[in-house]
Design an enzyme around this catalytic site. Structure first.
Site, PDB file in Angstrom:
ATOM      1  CG  HIS B  35      -1.786  -1.217   1.312  1.00  0.00           C
ATOM      2  ND1 HIS B  35      -1.316  -2.460   1.676  1.00  0.00           N
ATOM      3  CD2 HIS B  35      -3.107  -1.390   1.054  1.00  0.00           C
ATOM      4  CE1 HIS B  35      -2.316  -3.330   1.658  1.00  0.00           C
ATOM      5  NE2 HIS B  35      -3.402  -2.720   1.286  1.00  0.00           N
ATOM      6  CG  HIS B 266      -5.944   1.650  -0.460  1.00  0.00           C
ATOM      7  ND1 HIS B 266      -5.938   2.262   0.767  1.00  0.00           N
ATOM      8  CD2 HIS B 266      -6.096   0.326  -0.213  1.00  0.00           C
ATOM      9  CE1 HIS B 266      -6.092   1.346   1.720  1.00  0.00           C
ATOM     10  NE2 HIS B 266      -6.197   0.165   1.144  1.00  0.00           N
ATOM     11  CD  GLU B 415     -19.730  -6.201  24.890  1.00  0.00           C
ATOM     12  OE1 GLU B 415     -19.701  -5.519  23.843  1.00  0.00           O
ATOM     13  OE2 GLU B 415     -20.706  -6.200  25.659  1.00  0.00           O
ATOM     14  CG  HIS B 477     -27.716 -13.189  26.968  1.00  0.00           C
ATOM     15  ND1 HIS B 477     -28.479 -12.712  25.932  1.00  0.00           N
ATOM     16  CD2 HIS B 477     -27.404 -12.103  27.731  1.00  0.00           C
ATOM     17  CE1 HIS B 477     -28.621 -11.394  26.057  1.00  0.00           C
ATOM     18  NE2 HIS B 477     -27.983 -11.006  27.131  1.00  0.00           N
TER      19      HIS B 477
END
Lengths: 672, 672
Positions: B35, B266, B415, B477
């Site tokens: 890149h 890119h 999380e 869950h």
């Protein structure tokens, strides 16, 4: 406003909302588990929404042109259950409310779309509802463009909590919705300032209004307990251009004398005494689960508010030609286009003849040309890897605010948001969604991919760059454990096709699923066509099949998937050259193979011969096939990865990690 | 400013920056992959940062009080490699630059912390760098509070691209950093308006400045190619209170005549002709990989800019007492507290006597009391489930802007951001981080948890509610596939302790890891103490051991982990009652068992007896132990989950899914 004042100012509203609150308190108390605070806090908003704004008919929860209502804060499930019971939903009886969270009840701990027709999407993992709703709103826009406003003209409403908005997936959803200017999307933020750990300020001080505005949303606010204030905000929200956030200032556990406005109301029963004192404050003089007939009747009137509108819609629908009616019904129900099978067969025949050496990601692009033509209901995209995932087949136009007929979505660098949006599009109906990223980044999308499986949503995940075969990008981009992850997930079909023919077959199977998502793990590197003899049958549908039979006595069985089938075939050449009869089994889909009857499985993997599997990934999913369901079937070994990959050209990596035909042949000989 | 103008206005800067650009173009071209556009776009910003602001000494990349530099946009790896080579880093030689992305090179496709000392963290999966940097900045604040400004006083600088900011994890990082008011954190946004698919506007129109401000960040802006403008912004950034975003307006592939400001710059080599024309535009008259001596010398002067400061720091450090020096060195190097083993033994002894029936999450809280006292370097927290994960041991204070000595972090409902921050804290040094959420939500954190494993970061994931045993919250869950996921991931220890004793042992092992993360899968429900006879040895360290021996002839071996060991022991009672000699093996950590020598493994799992494993999860990881490494060892079967769970009280779910002592005993008898 104080409760006393509210009661007096809006006595009718107060009774309706109190019914929700009472049921929520009672059900959580009886279950001795659950979340009362959120339904108590949002009862007023929900009442105004259902009473004055939501387009729905409780007797026809699957009516195509209904507004979608998503409870993103799924732990507050008693809110939706109470609403459904009160409105006269046929599934949610009072017994169901009393059996909240019990075995076999439809009123599960979190709302499950596969249990209740009126639950548009399973929620509970935070943020998913918001992101799924974005997909629903996209599907609505797309269908409206195709079928016109007379058939498709509805909104998606979301109730989201602070937790939903703190999760990263919410940003992906907000950004995507803002860019797409989804005027049919309204998020009602339960701004109660409480999370499980305490005040929001313990962990966040984000100005949510400003954050949404930064992504092009319009923001309104209301006092979430004042029905007039709520109604004004919702009325404005419906008129705004682009997606809308309504900041509903609420109090969690509203009215509970010692537990309101505190995390104590969030996730535990309030206790009999607190409930009794709360009901006193509400002026609610009825026993547990008791709803006075006139309040129930009033709610049931609300529940059929949309019946007339639905009738008018059905009249308009009946005016369509029979063919159009059938097509609309087919796509809304997720039926398979009749053109698909023949189109895939034609493609297979042509490609078997042409026998190109192409990466399976390229093969996928070729198949997609066929699929997208045969199935006008596809909406595809990529998480900013269009040129790598090859998800945009020839001639596809871009779906954006200027062109709602486009069928390709630039999802942005948002794998999780993309996966959730795909769920939403499919749950909405009328759309089969597929989306691409690098296979390794299933890690980013796991939360929503698991929900595809749980919710029985037949999304198609186009996961390219499926092994160390991607080369120089190195271990952060090289999946090693991801096949094991997808195969360990219930109700998920994990395909790893070996060539252009298997890729077409995998796509066909994926496109005909009614309740199972598919993951296509596709190579970056070119692979030869191994199935150059055309067969109309879909061999991939059996999960595994013999791609090369042993010559002479069968001493070894090699198993492989994807890019390693070629290696297994080369190993067979070596072994046959040494007079070791070797069968090669291509196993593009373990889950489908496991579903075959024992006879077929024994036919493909007979006992006796030694077995070696080869896959550029961890061994874990292979043990079952290597060693036999009940053990003792065969001596066996494995050639694959037991560590992370490395950055180097692909060919060198296969050598470095010992995934070669020679290594496979050696393993076989060591077992004989 | 136009290039011509910039060259004239800042000739010295221009040469320094051009050296970076030239190396990036040349290395990508030679590797034929990589890149180039990002290093070319950010060369000016990086030059000003390294020349005037970053506190570092290229000859001592691990000096404790250096500024941390994180290239979140990891695909632009040639930026950091070029900087390191130019500054005189001893690992990054010119040969390494020429071997960019080749087998065995330290200059991998993406920057890898385990290959180069000066790479603070592996990057490549987008957004991770930003979120990891937040952890580094937290660690710096914590250590500064403990050790004083004379020893700890540095910043964390991040270069992030549009992709990093679109990923959801960035929102979690931004929110956490804003709430924590991390004044030592500065993010330099490479605002080039290009992603892989094209213009950013294809997928996003977020006002990033406004979004950061919404979370309490200060925002500055600069022309990312004008060294004066950059320097001013960076100078202001250092003085600001709270975290800072610098919006650096840049052009990707700056100067490339046909490919700049386009996605064409890119992810692919520019091509020889484009490179040659670009170098002409730069006025760079040197061959590939050629850096004129005077430019190299100037860069090397920059590289040792911090040497003096480092010397002064070392003098201050030398003035500490020997004990303090040793302790600082220990925690910075991740050494284990000498107090730990004895403290754990004492705890085990007491608990073996007390033999409580406690959930292993509760046991973990009890152990944490001991761990946190023995190890002052812990920093723990939870993603808003403190009362459920039980991660906050007695007396822990909260880490926040008012109390940097607190050792408990309210990570918020984040999380993924938590896991990445844990990586950052540990990579920074001086901190052992642990964090909790529900085991099912490893799905949300996977991206960062995989990086813990890849980067060899000994994070401890406290994952509670580890099976259907959590009950009413239901299938969203209830982990089913997550043990398989963690066990399939290389370099990860997955613990599922059966009682308070194994929980203590698992914590001890986790706390002594140098380069491996640990996942503790802990029960919600109470479990009896099975190991009521105290043994000082850590039996969990062997991964599996015999917890109950067969009486009479050994006909069956039962294997189990966690809450199912109790079930296996009850099944043994049934079987022994029918004179079927049955051994029970507790297997709290498969990965450690796999590391034992063959003798030990054969001793625990001798051939002959039939084997049944029981775990409330999918079978995939067990086949290896059921069937034997090379097959043919035993007849075997499994009792566990092959689908998603359901919402009901835990005991009923175990019955419903047939995970009972009776079912295990039946399976054994069917095999005999």
């Amino acid at each position: 406003m104080e409760i006393e004042e509210l009661r007096k100012a809006h006595p009718e509203h107060w009774k309706l909302a109190s019914a929700i609150r009472a049921l929520a308190m009672d059900a959580v108390q009886k279950a001795n588990s659950g979340h009362p605070g959120m339904p108590m806090g949002m009862a007023d908003v929900a009442t105004v929404l259902f009473k004055n704004h939501l387009k729905f008919d409780a007797k026809a929860p699957k009516w195509a042109d209904r507004d979608r209502f998503v409870l993103s804060a799924g732990h507050g499930s008693m809110l939706i259950y109470a609403l459904l019971y009160l409105c006269g939903d046929e599934q949610v009886t009072l017994d169901q409310i009393k059996n909240f969270r019990q075995s076999g009840a439809l009123t599960a701990g979190h709302p499950e779309n596969f249990l209740l027709d009126a639950v548009e999407t399973t929620t509970g993992p935070l943020g998913q509802g918001v992101a799924t709703a974005v997909g629903m709103a996209i599907a609505e826009e797309a269908l409206r463009a195709q079928w016109g406003k007379k058939l498709v003209d509805h909104r998606t409403w979301v109730i989201a909590g602070d937790g939903c908005l703190m999760e990263g997936i919410s940003q992906e959803a907000i950004g995507l919705a803002g860019m797409q200017e989804l005027s049919n999307l309204i998020v009602l933020w339960d701004n109660n300032d409480i999370t499980i750990d305490g005040r929001v300020s313990l962990s966040d001080k984000t100005d949510q209004r400003k954050r949404f505005e930064a992504s092009g949303w319009t923001v309104f606010a209301c006092d979430g307990h004042d029905p007039v204030s709520i109604d004004e905000a919702l009325t404005k929200a419906k008129k705004a251009k682009g997606p809308v956030l309504v900041d509903c200032k609420t109090i969690i556990g509203f009215g509970a004398p010692t537990k309101s406005d505190s995390y104590a109301a969030h996730g535990s029963p309030l206790g009999d005494e607190e409930i009794s004192r709360t009901k006193e404050i509400y002026g609610w003089e009825h026993g547990p689960f008791e709803i006075p007939a006139e309040i129930k009747a009033e709610w049931e009137t609300i529940g059929t508010r949309g019946a007339e509108e639905r009738g008018a819609w059905e009249e308009r629908f009946a005016k369509l030609s029979a063919g159009k009616q059938a097509e609309f019904t087919r796509i809304m129900e997720g039926g398979v286009s009749k053109k698909l099978t023949n189109a895939i067969r034609k493609f297979k025949k042509e490609e078997a003849e042409a026998a190109p050496k192409v990466a399976t990601r390229k093969a996928s692009e070729m198949v997609l040309g066929v699929v997208n033509e045969a199935c006008p209901e596809t909406l595809g995209g990529s998480a900013d890897l269009t040129g790598s995932n090859l998800t945009k087949s020839k001639g596809m136009e871009i779906f954006n605010p200027d062109n709602r007929k486009g069928r390709y979505i630039h999802f942005g660098i948002r794998e999780h948001g993309m996966a959730a949006a795909m769920n939403g599009m499919i749950l909405h109906g009328g759309v089969r969604a597929y989306g691409g990223t690098f296979f390794c980044f299933t890690d980013y999308a796991r939360g929503a991919m698991r929900l595809s499986a749980l919710m029985k949503v037949p999304a198609v995940y186009v996961m390219t760059h499926d092994s160390i075969g991607l080369g120089e990008d190195g271990p952060t981009h090289q999946p090693v454990e991801h096949l094991a992850i997808c195969r360990a997930t219930p109700n998920t079909l994990t395909f790893r096709p070996a060539d252009v023919i298997e890729t077409a077959e995998a796509w066909e199977i994926a496109m005909t699923q009614e309740g199972t998502p598919s993951v296509l793990a596709l190579s970056r590197q070119g692979l030869p066509t191994l199935r150059s003899e055309y067969k109309p049958q879909n061999l991939t549908a059996k999960g595994a099949y013999v791609i090369a039979e042993a010559e002479g006595k069968r001493q070894a069985i090699l198993m492989a998937s994807g890019s390693e089938v070629e290696i297994a075939l080369k190993a067979r050449d070596i072994l046959q050259g040494q007079a070791i009869g070797t069968r090669v089994v291509s196993m593009p889909c373990m889950e489908l193979f496991a579903q075959q009857d024992e006879n077929y499985r024994k036919k493909i993997l007979p006992p006796g011969a030694v077995r070696v599997a080869v896959e550029a990934a961890v061994r874990q999913p292979w043990d079952r096939w290597l060693l036999g369901e009940r053990g003792r079937e065969a001596k066996a070994d494995f050639v694959g990865m037991d560590r992370f990959g490395a950055s180097a050209p692909a060919g060198e990596l296969y050598e470095k990690f010992g995934i070669t035909a020679e290594a496979v042949a050696e393993k076989v000989k060591a077992l004989l």
